[in-house]
Design an enzyme around this catalytic site. Structure first.
Site, short mmCIF file in Angstrom:
data_model
loop_
_atom_site.label_atom_id
_atom_site.label_comp_id
_atom_site.label_asym_id
_atom_site.label_seq_id
_atom_site.Cartn_x
_atom_site.Cartn_y
_atom_site.Cartn_z
N GLY A 192 19.13 40.98 -72.53
CA GLY A 192 19.18 40.51 -73.91
C GLY A 192 18.26 41.19 -74.89
O GLY A 192 18.07 40.68 -76.00
N LYS A 276 24.11 56.89 -70.82
CA LYS A 276 23.14 56.89 -69.71
C LYS A 276 23.61 57.85 -68.63
O LYS A 276 24.69 57.68 -68.06
CB LYS A 276 23.00 55.47 -69.13
CG LYS A 276 22.41 54.47 -70.13
CD LYS A 276 22.43 53.06 -69.53
CE LYS A 276 21.83 52.05 -70.47
NZ LYS A 276 20.37 52.11 -70.51
#
Length: 313
Positions: A192, A276
């Site tokens: 989060g 990524k």
């Protein structure tokens, strides 16, 4: 490559590219693919005889470098001041002489930003000593920050991870951020960090992840959660959002498909996501992202082995 200092080069240096620590190989390959040669390395600074090009793996590109004679510390400082007022120093060699020269220049205070404060707007150049009697100076460069290093006043209690820093950096670089009441989707949100950063701006954010969100983030005002796969969403069936965010761990080629789907559906006005790399750097997919009209790919100071894509930028 990446040696402590640069050898004397006969070619005129027309551009210089500063790699983040440990990412000189990525920058080297990107420049090779762009047809840009590297005459020498000065620490993390790649010196090139070619005109400057956009380079995602460069934290800070010096776009107008020129060599300046430094017969004395005073003469070097005077030469820089004759060009302009504000200079960022890339220190590497001849530390005492560099420090004395820097002391004669107006100080550039790289204070941490209190996000969402804007990036500095003052004109800033860059310089470094190549030899005791010779410096390289570029009155213009691509980053408004000293050596491309963006520092923030950090929050060490609220966010569940430090991932929020690269989102703050991305939004600072593009010069805008979600406004109160705007709608946002945060794909791959758990635990989060990005959702926390978005909600703190007053935006409404839906966090999507198969893993649960940190309980403290899930109850923040404006936050709602959907425990499902981000790749299972059909943007044609979703309500359009003002911002689409993604920090999903996946292969960049899969992320590219996802981003294109949202773009083709016209379901997001703004997109910020992280490419990524798992193992080898996927330069081909990075180039595909960079080729998206109005998009921008960059390696931020807070990125690891990853790039950030922002659209429009």
């Amino acid at each position: 490559m990446g040696a402590a200092g640069a050898r004397r080069v006969e070619a005129v240096i027309r551009s210089a590219y500063l790699a983040a620590e440990g990412f000189a190989p990525e920058l080297t390959e990107e420049l090779r693919r762009a047809g840009v040669g590297i005459a020498a390395w000065h620490g993390r600074l790649a010196l090139s005889p070619e005109a400057p090009v956009a380079a995602a793996w460069s934290l800070d590109t010096w776009t107008d470098p020129r060599e300046v004679a430094v017969p004395s510390v005073k003469a070097g400082a005077d030469a820089l001041r004759d060009l302009q007022r504000n200079w960022a120093h890339y220190p590497l060699l001849y530390h005492r002489r560099s420090a004395l020269l820097a002391e004669r220049l107006p100080p550039v205070k790289a204070r941490p930003l209190a996000f969402p404060a804007p990036a500095p707007t003052a004109h800033l150049g860059a310089w470094t000593l190549l030899a005791p009697d010779r410096l390289l100076a570029s009155p213009t460069k691509t980053s408004p920050f000293v050596n491309g290093e963006v520092g923030f006043v950090e929050d060490r209690e609220g966010p569940p991870s430090r991932a929020y820093l690269k989102l703050w950096e991305a939004l600072t670089r593009i010069g805008r951020h979600p406004l109160p009441g705007e709608t946002c989707l945060d794909l791959g949100a758990a635990p989060g960090g990005w959702t926390w950063a978005i909600a703190r701006l007053g935006a409404r954010v839906t966090a999507v992840d198969k893993a649960p969100l940190d309980p403290a983030i899930a109850v923040m005002p404006g936050v709602s959660c959907r425990q499902e796969s981000a790749f299972g969403l059909d943007p044609r069936q979703e309500m359009p959002v003002d911002w689409l965010f993604s920090d999903i761990i996946c292969y960049p080629s899969r992320l590219l498909v996802l981003v294109r789907r949202w773009m083709e559906a016209g379901a997001a006005r703004n997109i910020v996501c992280t490419l990524k790399f798992q193992g080898e750097t996927d330069h081909d997919t990075a180039a595909d992202f960079a080729a998206i009209p109005r998009g921008r790919v960059f390696h931020g100071f807070h990125n690891k082995h990853e790039l950030t894509f922002a659209w429009p930028a």
